[in-house]
Design a protein around this motif. Sequence first.
Motif, PDB file in Angstrom:
ATOM      1  N   GLY A  37       0.811  -1.211   0.000  1.00  0.00           N
ATOM      2  CA  GLY A  37       0.000   0.000   0.000  1.00  0.00           C
ATOM      3  C   GLY A  37       0.844   1.261   0.000  1.00  0.00           C
ATOM      4  O   GLY A  37       0.558   2.215  -0.720  1.00  0.00           O
TER       5      GLY A  37
ATOM      6  N   PRO B  55      -1.529  -5.577  -1.494  1.00  0.00           N
ATOM      7  CA  PRO B  55      -1.423  -4.186  -1.022  1.00  0.00           C
ATOM      8  C   PRO B  55      -2.630  -3.740  -0.215  1.00  0.00           C
ATOM      9  O   PRO B  55      -3.778  -4.032  -0.558  1.00  0.00           O
ATOM     10  CB  PRO B  55      -1.320  -3.387  -2.326  1.00  0.00           C
ATOM     11  CG  PRO B  55      -2.027  -4.233  -3.339  1.00  0.00           C
ATOM     12  CD  PRO B  55      -1.731  -5.657  -2.941  1.00  0.00           C
ATOM     13  N   THR B  56      -2.355  -3.047   0.861  1.00  0.00           N
ATOM     14  CA  THR B  56      -3.414  -2.512   1.703  1.00  0.00           C
ATOM     15  C   THR B  56      -3.739  -1.074   1.292  1.00  0.00           C
ATOM     16  O   THR B  56      -3.115  -0.529   0.394  1.00  0.00           O
ATOM     17  CB  THR B  56      -3.025  -2.610   3.193  1.00  0.00           C
ATOM     18  OG1 THR B  56      -4.180  -2.358   3.992  1.00  0.00           O
ATOM     19  CG2 THR B  56      -1.918  -1.655   3.547  1.00  0.00           C
ATOM     20  N   PHE B  57      -4.702  -0.482   1.939  1.00  0.00           N
ATOM     21  CA  PHE B  57      -5.155   0.902   1.755  1.00  0.00           C
ATOM     22  C   PHE B  57      -5.901   1.138   0.445  1.00  0.00           C
ATOM     23  O   PHE B  57      -6.082   2.275   0.039  1.00  0.00           O
ATOM     24  CB  PHE B  57      -4.005   1.924   1.841  1.00  0.00           C
ATOM     25  CG  PHE B  57      -3.129   1.808   3.049  1.00  0.00           C
ATOM     26  CD1 PHE B  57      -3.675   1.776   4.316  1.00  0.00           C
ATOM     27  CD2 PHE B  57      -1.756   1.740   2.919  1.00  0.00           C
ATOM     28  CE1 PHE B  57      -2.867   1.669   5.427  1.00  0.00           C
ATOM     29  CE2 PHE B  57      -0.937   1.643   4.020  1.00  0.00           C
ATOM     30  CZ  PHE B  57      -1.495   1.599   5.276  1.00  0.00           C
ATOM     31  N   GLY B  58      -6.347   0.089  -0.247  1.00  0.00           N
ATOM     32  CA  GLY B  58      -7.052   0.276  -1.509  1.00  0.00           C
ATOM     33  C   GLY B  58      -8.538   0.484  -1.331  1.00  0.00           C
ATOM     34  O   GLY B  58      -9.210  -0.308  -0.666  1.00  0.00           O
TER      35      GLY B  58
ATOM     36  N   HIS C 175     -10.692   3.041   0.140  1.00  0.00           N
ATOM     37  CA  HIS C 175     -11.147   3.249   1.518  1.00  0.00           C
ATOM     38  C   HIS C 175     -12.665   3.226   1.682  1.00  0.00           C
ATOM     39  O   HIS C 175     -13.150   2.644   2.654  1.00  0.00           O
ATOM     40  CB  HIS C 175     -10.571   4.538   2.094  1.00  0.00           C
ATOM     41  CG  HIS C 175      -9.165   4.411   2.556  1.00  0.00           C
ATOM     42  ND1 HIS C 175      -8.756   3.571   3.562  1.00  0.00           N
ATOM     43  CD2 HIS C 175      -8.034   5.031   2.129  1.00  0.00           C
ATOM     44  CE1 HIS C 175      -7.460   3.667   3.741  1.00  0.00           C
ATOM     45  NE2 HIS C 175      -6.991   4.547   2.880  1.00  0.00           N
TER      46      HIS C 175
ATOM     47  N   ARG D 141     -13.333  -0.364   1.700  1.00  0.00           N
ATOM     48  CA  ARG D 141     -12.558  -0.996   2.774  1.00  0.00           C
ATOM     49  C   ARG D 141     -13.206  -0.796   4.135  1.00  0.00           C
ATOM     50  O   ARG D 141     -13.189  -1.685   4.991  1.00  0.00           O
ATOM     51  CB  ARG D 141     -11.155  -0.381   2.747  1.00  0.00           C
ATOM     52  CG  ARG D 141     -10.151  -1.012   3.656  1.00  0.00           C
ATOM     53  CD  ARG D 141      -8.764  -0.404   3.342  1.00  0.00           C
ATOM     54  NE  ARG D 141      -7.757  -0.953   4.204  1.00  0.00           N
ATOM     55  CZ  ARG D 141      -7.148  -0.274   5.170  1.00  0.00           C
ATOM     56  NH1 ARG D 141      -7.412   1.001   5.353  1.00  0.00           N
ATOM     57  NH2 ARG D 141      -6.247  -0.866   5.922  1.00  0.00           N
TER      58      ARG D 141
ATOM     59  N   ASP E 179      -5.303   6.783  -0.215  1.00  0.00           N
ATOM     60  CA  ASP E 179      -5.951   5.632  -0.838  1.00  0.00           C
ATOM     61  C   ASP E 179      -5.018   5.071  -1.909  1.00  0.00           C
ATOM     62  O   ASP E 179      -4.712   5.740  -2.904  1.00  0.00           O
ATOM     63  CB  ASP E 179      -7.289   6.054  -1.442  1.00  0.00           C
ATOM     64  CG  ASP E 179      -8.128   4.871  -1.861  1.00  0.00           C
ATOM     65  OD1 ASP E 179      -7.638   4.036  -2.651  1.00  0.00           O
ATOM     66  OD2 ASP E 179      -9.273   4.776  -1.393  1.00  0.00           O
ATOM     67  N   ALA E 180      -4.587   3.838  -1.704  1.00  0.00           N
ATOM     68  CA  ALA E 180      -3.625   3.218  -2.632  1.00  0.00           C
ATOM     69  C   ALA E 180      -4.209   3.050  -4.027  1.00  0.00           C
ATOM     70  O   ALA E 180      -3.478   3.136  -5.017  1.00  0.00           O
ATOM     71  CB  ALA E 180      -3.160   1.867  -2.077  1.00  0.00           C
TER      72      ALA E 180
ATOM     73  N   GLN F 148      -7.373  -4.917  -2.578  1.00  0.00           N
ATOM     74  CA  GLN F 148      -6.156  -5.313  -3.277  1.00  0.00           C
ATOM     75  C   GLN F 148      -6.359  -5.240  -4.788  1.00  0.00           C
ATOM     76  O   GLN F 148      -5.524  -4.702  -5.518  1.00  0.00           O
ATOM     77  CB  GLN F 148      -5.767  -6.740  -2.901  1.00  0.00           C
ATOM     78  CG  GLN F 148      -5.431  -6.942  -1.443  1.00  0.00           C
ATOM     79  CD  GLN F 148      -5.137  -8.397  -1.144  1.00  0.00           C
ATOM     80  OE1 GLN F 148      -4.555  -9.108  -1.961  1.00  0.00           O
ATOM     81  NE2 GLN F 148      -5.536  -8.843   0.038  1.00  0.00           N
TER      82      GLN F 148
ATOM     83  N   VAL G  15      -6.456  -1.754  -6.308  1.00  0.00           N
ATOM     84  CA  VAL G  15      -5.149  -1.164  -6.606  1.00  0.00           C
ATOM     85  C   VAL G  15      -4.710  -1.609  -8.005  1.00  0.00           C
ATOM     86  O   VAL G  15      -4.307  -0.779  -8.829  1.00  0.00           O
ATOM     87  CB  VAL G  15      -4.106  -1.554  -5.537  1.00  0.00           C
ATOM     88  CG1 VAL G  15      -2.703  -1.118  -5.955  1.00  0.00           C
ATOM     89  CG2 VAL G  15      -4.478  -0.948  -4.183  1.00  0.00           C
TER      90      VAL G  15
END
Length: 185
Positions: free
Chosen positions: A53, A73-76, A78, A81, A111-112, A139, A142
């Motif tokens: 992320g 990857p995290t933070f994708g 929001h 999420r 936000d990724a 994920q 992203v």
Amino acid sequence: HVLHGVESRDTYVIGDCVADLWCAASALLDLVPELVTAGGPRLGYAGESLGGGLGALALPWDDRFACGRLTVPTFGNHPLRLTLPCAGSGEAVRAHYRDHPGIMDVLPYFDAATAASRIRIPMLVAPALFDPSVPPPGQFAVYNALAGPRELHVLTAGHFEHEGSEREERELRTADGRFFGARLG
């Protein structure tokens, strides 16, 4: 750790983590000057989970990187999420959001998937179909948002040992070697 300073985009710790990646790239180039070629620096980035992320957030703004790989990857995404229960740090963000909905004024800056829409370098992304810690829809968000050349390497599971984990890790290392070797020589 993912809540520190979340009340403001100027104080949110994730921004400092991204800046640390840029500092690491600077240090690496200072320590290994032969990485700078006539065409400029030729760095590759590889990050997993939090590192995935953060990589998505860092790469659009740093032309020293020639390519990158993001694994689970995290933070994708929001907004999505925050609706998906998980066992990872995202759950802390979800719980905090319930009591502090104003953080939605900050999270879009980190936000990724949004950042990935600005990545133009070749990317290899390895999202998982099942992941108790990082919800798979984020994920894949992203990967789907990437603006440049991209390759998809789907994993059965992330953050979870399963039958076939070792085989999938070997296959991802092989994909890494091919991907980075073709771009960084």
